[in-house]
Design an enzyme around this catalytic site. Structure first.
Site, short mmCIF file in Angstrom:
data_model
loop_
_atom_site.label_atom_id
_atom_site.label_comp_id
_atom_site.label_asym_id
_atom_site.label_seq_id
_atom_site.Cartn_x
_atom_site.Cartn_y
_atom_site.Cartn_z
N GLU A 106 -43.80 6.40 -34.04
CA GLU A 106 -44.87 5.47 -33.64
C GLU A 106 -44.42 4.76 -32.36
O GLU A 106 -43.30 4.25 -32.29
CB GLU A 106 -45.11 4.48 -34.80
CG GLU A 106 -45.80 3.18 -34.44
CD GLU A 106 -47.27 3.34 -34.02
OE1 GLU A 106 -48.04 3.92 -34.79
OE2 GLU A 106 -47.60 2.86 -32.91
N ASP A 157 -51.75 11.09 -36.03
CA ASP A 157 -52.50 9.99 -36.67
C ASP A 157 -52.73 8.92 -35.61
O ASP A 157 -52.11 7.86 -35.62
CB ASP A 157 -51.65 9.48 -37.84
CG ASP A 157 -52.37 8.44 -38.67
OD1 ASP A 157 -53.52 8.11 -38.36
OD2 ASP A 157 -51.75 7.94 -39.63
N SER A 158 -53.64 9.21 -34.68
CA SER A 158 -53.76 8.40 -33.46
C SER A 158 -55.00 7.52 -33.46
O SER A 158 -55.87 7.64 -34.32
CB SER A 158 -53.82 9.33 -32.25
OG SER A 158 -55.11 9.90 -32.16
N THR A 159 -55.07 6.69 -32.45
CA THR A 159 -56.30 5.94 -32.19
C THR A 159 -57.24 6.82 -31.35
O THR A 159 -56.98 7.99 -31.14
CB THR A 159 -55.99 4.65 -31.41
OG1 THR A 159 -55.35 5.02 -30.18
CG2 THR A 159 -55.04 3.77 -32.18
N ASP A 160 -58.33 6.23 -30.88
CA ASP A 160 -59.26 6.95 -30.01
C ASP A 160 -58.56 7.29 -28.69
O ASP A 160 -57.57 6.65 -28.34
CB ASP A 160 -60.48 6.06 -29.70
CG ASP A 160 -61.32 5.73 -30.93
OD1 ASP A 160 -61.06 6.31 -32.01
OD2 ASP A 160 -62.22 4.89 -30.82
N1 AG3 Z 1 -56.63 6.09 -36.82
C1 AG3 Z 1 -57.79 5.59 -36.18
C2 AG3 Z 1 -58.90 6.53 -36.01
C3 AG3 Z 1 -59.85 6.07 -34.96
C4 AG3 Z 1 -60.77 4.96 -35.35
N2 AG3 Z 1 -61.68 4.73 -34.29
C5 AG3 Z 1 -62.50 3.67 -34.18
N3 AG3 Z 1 -62.54 2.76 -35.12
N4 AG3 Z 1 -63.27 3.55 -33.14
C6 AG3 Z 1 -56.27 5.30 -37.91
C7 AG3 Z 1 -54.84 5.28 -38.24
C8 AG3 Z 1 -54.67 5.22 -39.71
N5 AG3 Z 1 -53.35 5.56 -40.12
#
Ligand code: AG3
Length: 281
Positions: A106, A157-160
């Site tokens: 991370e 396991d990422s964000t946007d």
């Molecule tokens: N990953 C986030 C996915 C994207 C969510 N996007 C949004 N809310 N616009 C989550 C990580 C969980 N371990």
């Protein structure tokens, strides 16, 4: 006074949740992190204002980013999670007895630290108590560059694709992931909403297909993400998630999964026409 939090899903639409109080708010060198207590969804973590996890619906995302790959691979022993600092993915991976080691890479140490402090139901396996789990606070790209040909499964396991996660949607990154996997390895990455993000999906799946011989999309229902209709990319060197899936083995699992099951595994890969079109070759 009433407090409400809104994440905008487009210029004109969003999700709104009533919040009782804030538990943490702070800025790391990468992003803004908030943890708040909501009335409907329990504790919720936000990065740069986007909903990452809530206590009430995280089981769906974490079941679905982990179990389809770990029940498709016949012998998943060494697993890497890139991102996922809340620990939810590692918690699900640890339910698989054949996994010998799981590594969490991370980029943002603050996410790990605050998850351990405020989200113990997710972070239960990343608090140092499990010898099968290793933590690295590092950029995922840099990490896999130095760890080629090592992993059975890699989960992204990422964000946007904005901010620190942009690189995790690009072809160069997928080439490094391909190299970091063993010869029969599998990668799964969260791949946004088929309803709201067709352009992101189109680019992402084209990039994946330039690298992996097997690329499939599967879906899950996640109420707190944009449109609730969410997806994951399954990219694989050898095993196909439907034709090579051993439903017997998944059915015989001796742990509880509140969302995933051996029938849903197959159903999740069946897509509505518009979603199929997003990723058409
Ligand atoms: N990953 C986030 C996915 C994207 C969510 N996007 C949004 N809310 N616009 C989550 C990580 C969980 N371990």
């Amino acid at each position: 006074m009433e407090l409400w939090y809104t994440e905008k899903h487009s210029e004109n639409v969003g999700i709104t949740m009533k919040v009782s109080h804030s538990l943490f708010s702070g800025k790391s060198e990468f992003q803004q992190l908030e943890i708040v207590e909501t009335l409907e969804y329990g504790k919720m973590m936000l990065l740069d204002g986007l909903v990452m996890v809530t206590e009430r619906d995280e089981f769906i995302y974490h079941d679905m980013i982990v179990h389809p790959a770990l029940f498709t691979h016949p012998s998943p022993k060494k697993i890497l999670v890139i991102g996922g600092g809340d620990g939810g993915s590692i918690r699900e991976i640890m339910k698989h007895p054949e996994v010998e080691q799981a590594i969490l890479c991370e980029i943002d140490g603050l996410v790990i630290e605050k998850s351990i402090e405020f989200l113990p139901t997710m972070a239960s396996e990343i608090d140092g108590s499990n010898p099968r789990v290793k933590l690295h606070v590092d950029d995922g790209l840099a990490y896999i560059r130095d760890h080629q040909n090592e992993f059975d499964v890699i989960l992204v396991d990422s964000t946007d694709p904005i901010g620190p996660a942009v690189g995790l949607f690009e072809e160069d990154f997928y080439r490094l992931v391909y190299g970091a996997l063993k010869e029969d390895g599998i990668m799964v990455a969260q791949s946004e909403s088929p309803f709201y993000h067709p352009k992101i999906q189109q680019a992402m799946y084209a990039n994946l297909r330039n690298v992996f011989p097997i690329v499939e999309m599967y879906q899950a229902f996640i109420p707190t993400y944009p449109s609730g209709f969410w997806s994951f990319a399954f990219a694989s060197k050898r095993y196909h998630p439907v034709t090579d899936f051993d439903a017997q083995r998944a059915a015989k699992r001796d742990f509880y999964t509140k969302y995933y099951n051996e029938q849903l595994h197959l159903g999740a890969f069946m897509l509505p026409t518009f979603a199929r079109e997003n990723i058409a070759k």
